[in-house]
Design a protein around this motif. Structure first.
Motif, short mmCIF file in Angstrom:
data_model
loop_
_atom_site.label_atom_id
_atom_site.label_comp_id
_atom_site.label_asym_id
_atom_site.label_seq_id
_atom_site.Cartn_x
_atom_site.Cartn_y
_atom_site.Cartn_z
N LEU A 60 -8.67 -64.32 82.29
CA LEU A 60 -7.14 -64.00 81.94
C LEU A 60 -6.53 -65.55 80.82
O LEU A 60 -6.11 -66.88 81.43
CB LEU A 60 -6.46 -63.60 82.75
N CYS A 61 -7.08 -65.33 80.01
CA CYS A 61 -6.71 -66.45 78.73
C CYS A 61 -5.58 -66.90 78.51
O CYS A 61 -4.95 -68.10 77.80
CB CYS A 61 -8.04 -67.08 77.80
N ALA A 62 -4.85 -65.95 78.11
CA ALA A 62 -3.08 -65.85 77.57
C ALA A 62 -2.09 -66.45 78.27
O ALA A 62 -2.32 -66.50 79.42
CB ALA A 62 -3.76 -64.42 76.77
N ALA A 63 -1.90 -66.64 77.35
CA ALA A 63 -0.67 -67.67 77.97
C ALA A 63 0.54 -68.66 77.36
O ALA A 63 0.32 -68.91 75.64
CB ALA A 63 -1.47 -68.55 79.49
N MET A 64 2.01 -68.25 77.37
CA MET A 64 2.61 -70.11 76.89
C MET A 64 2.03 -70.86 77.52
O MET A 64 2.78 -71.59 78.19
CB MET A 64 4.03 -69.34 77.25
N ALA A 65 1.32 -71.97 76.67
CA ALA A 65 0.92 -73.26 76.59
C ALA A 65 1.26 -74.10 75.92
O ALA A 65 1.18 -75.05 76.45
CB ALA A 65 -0.62 -72.78 76.22
N ARG A 66 2.88 -74.11 74.83
CA ARG A 66 3.09 -75.67 74.37
C ARG A 66 4.15 -75.78 75.21
O ARG A 66 4.59 -75.15 76.08
CB ARG A 66 3.28 -74.78 73.41
N LEU A 67 4.07 -76.90 76.00
CA LEU A 67 4.81 -77.38 77.16
C LEU A 67 6.56 -77.65 76.52
O LEU A 67 7.73 -76.66 76.77
CB LEU A 67 4.66 -79.22 77.31
N ASP A 68 6.50 -78.20 75.03
CA ASP A 68 7.89 -77.47 74.58
C ASP A 68 8.93 -75.97 74.36
O ASP A 68 9.80 -75.79 74.19
CB ASP A 68 7.50 -78.13 72.84
N ASP A 69 7.09 -75.27 74.31
CA ASP A 69 8.25 -74.22 74.14
C ASP A 69 8.82 -73.60 75.47
O ASP A 69 9.30 -72.95 75.45
CB ASP A 69 6.70 -72.89 73.60
N CYS A 70 7.48 -73.78 76.73
CA CYS A 70 8.35 -73.40 77.55
C CYS A 70 9.41 -73.81 78.16
O CYS A 70 10.67 -73.73 78.59
CB CYS A 70 7.63 -74.12 78.95
N TYR A 71 9.71 -75.14 77.40
CA TYR A 71 11.00 -76.39 77.94
C TYR A 71 11.74 -75.13 77.59
O TYR A 71 12.94 -75.16 77.76
CB TYR A 71 11.21 -77.94 77.94
N ALA A 72 11.87 -75.47 76.12
CA ALA A 72 12.69 -74.15 75.22
C ALA A 72 13.15 -72.75 75.71
O ALA A 72 14.64 -72.62 75.77
CB ALA A 72 12.13 -74.05 73.68
N ASP A 73 11.65 -72.56 76.98
CA ASP A 73 12.61 -70.67 77.01
C ASP A 73 11.71 -70.50 78.41
O ASP A 73 10.82 -69.90 78.63
CB ASP A 73 12.31 -70.09 75.88
N PRO A 74 11.75 -71.14 79.19
CA PRO A 74 12.42 -71.31 80.77
C PRO A 74 11.44 -69.63 81.07
O PRO A 74 10.53 -69.23 81.86
CB PRO A 74 12.25 -72.12 81.79
N ASP A 75 12.64 -68.88 81.23
CA ASP A 75 12.46 -67.35 81.37
C ASP A 75 11.31 -66.79 81.16
O ASP A 75 10.64 -66.07 81.21
CB ASP A 75 13.98 -66.41 81.73
N ARG A 76 11.43 -66.71 79.55
CA ARG A 76 10.31 -66.27 78.62
C ARG A 76 8.91 -67.01 79.69
O ARG A 76 7.42 -66.02 79.67
CB ARG A 76 10.66 -66.62 77.19
#
Length: 283
Positions: free
Chosen positions: A54-70
């Motif tokens: 399982l390699c796929a993920a939202m891995a950019r820290l800023d993307d996660c910060y901008a949309d934590p629910d996603r």
């Protein structure tokens, strides 16, 4: 990056790997459809796969910060659902995770230490770990594994290519003095993944370089390699410079003793890892 390198290594070894894509137009042959955000992965769990990485993920820290629910939906909730579907059918599941599950206040945490994430990405990956490791409690499922990684690097990667280009033209580069990295060659990560799958190794394994350095240290090393003066490296603070929206952890190195003890994978020197990245850029 890691998925591409893994597929190439499995192909070279004469195995028959399947990859996934969330773009339906790219589905063909051994590239199957799977969209973690939508929770759609077709017949993946019904196929007789021996292992799933399982390699796929939202891995950019800023993307996660901008949309934590996603980020939580993709990185933890749906990833754990897919893992459960696969493990229940006898497939060994290996989740790629990150040093970001720790706040970095202490260097080289052990795999068994409680997670202490300090950013959204780390929170989601810690949640994914808990959900997926809990599958080991199901007697019908194959006990899964987690491979925690520090910063993974590859030959010719964009950041270093940009640094080399600017330094060679006499331009200044900016590097964060408050960001640590313990660079891991992607080839070593692939070796660890394949070894864990071959042994169906359960639980958490961690990989990192032998020691950590700052991005300023890395930039100065690149400058030396290309023969540029050290004055072209400008040390900055990551948040103030706009590199990140959240303060990075002080430490990113992990205790990799289990990887060495059970898989024979020895931590690499961070500057040796950087040199491997720079090799194709030095021509």
């Amino acid at each position: 990056m890691i998925g591409r390198a893994l597929i190439a290594a499995l192909d070279a070894a004469g195995e028959t790997p399947f990859a996934t894509t969330r773009r339906r137009a790219d589905v063909e042959g051994r590239r199957l459809y799977a969209d973690l955000e939508a929770g759609e992965w077709g017949d993946l769990p019904t196929r007789p796969f021996a292992s799933a990485y399982l390699c796929a993920a939202m891995a950019r820290l800023d993307d996660c910060y901008a949309d934590p629910d996603r980020a939580m939906r993709v990185n933890a909730i749906q990833t754990a659902r897919l893992a459960a579907d696969l493990a229940a059918r006898g497939c060994y599941v290996l989740l790629l995770s990150t040093n970001q599950v720790f706040d970095g206040r202490r260097a080289a945490p052990h795999p068994d230490d409680p997670t202490t994430p300090a950013n959204v990405y780390g929170v989601t990956k810690a949640a994914a770990e808990r959900r997926i490791l809990a599958l080991a409690d199901d007697p019908q499922a194959v006990a899964p594994g987690v491979l925690r990684l520090s910063k993974v690097v590859e030959p010719g990667m964009a950041l270093f290519a940009s640094w080399v280009g600017r330094l060679r033209s006499g331009q200044e580069i900016s590097a964060a003095r408050d960001m640590a990295l313990a660079p891991l060659p992607v080839a070593q990560v692939v070796d660890a993944m394949r070894a864990m799958a071959a042994h169906r190794l359960p639980g958490i394994v961690q990989l990192a370089a032998a020691r950590e350095i700052s991005y300023v240290d890395a930039a100065l090393h690149v400058a030396r390699r290309v023969g540029a003066p050290a004055r072209l490296v400008r040390a900055v603070d990551s948040v103030a410079a706009g590199f990140l929206k959240e303060q990075p952890p002080p430490h990113t190195i992990l205790d990799g003793s289990r990887a060495f003890r059970e898989l024979g994978i020895k931590p690499v020197d961070p500057f040796a890892a950087l040199d491997a990245c720079l090799a194709p850029l030095m021509t």
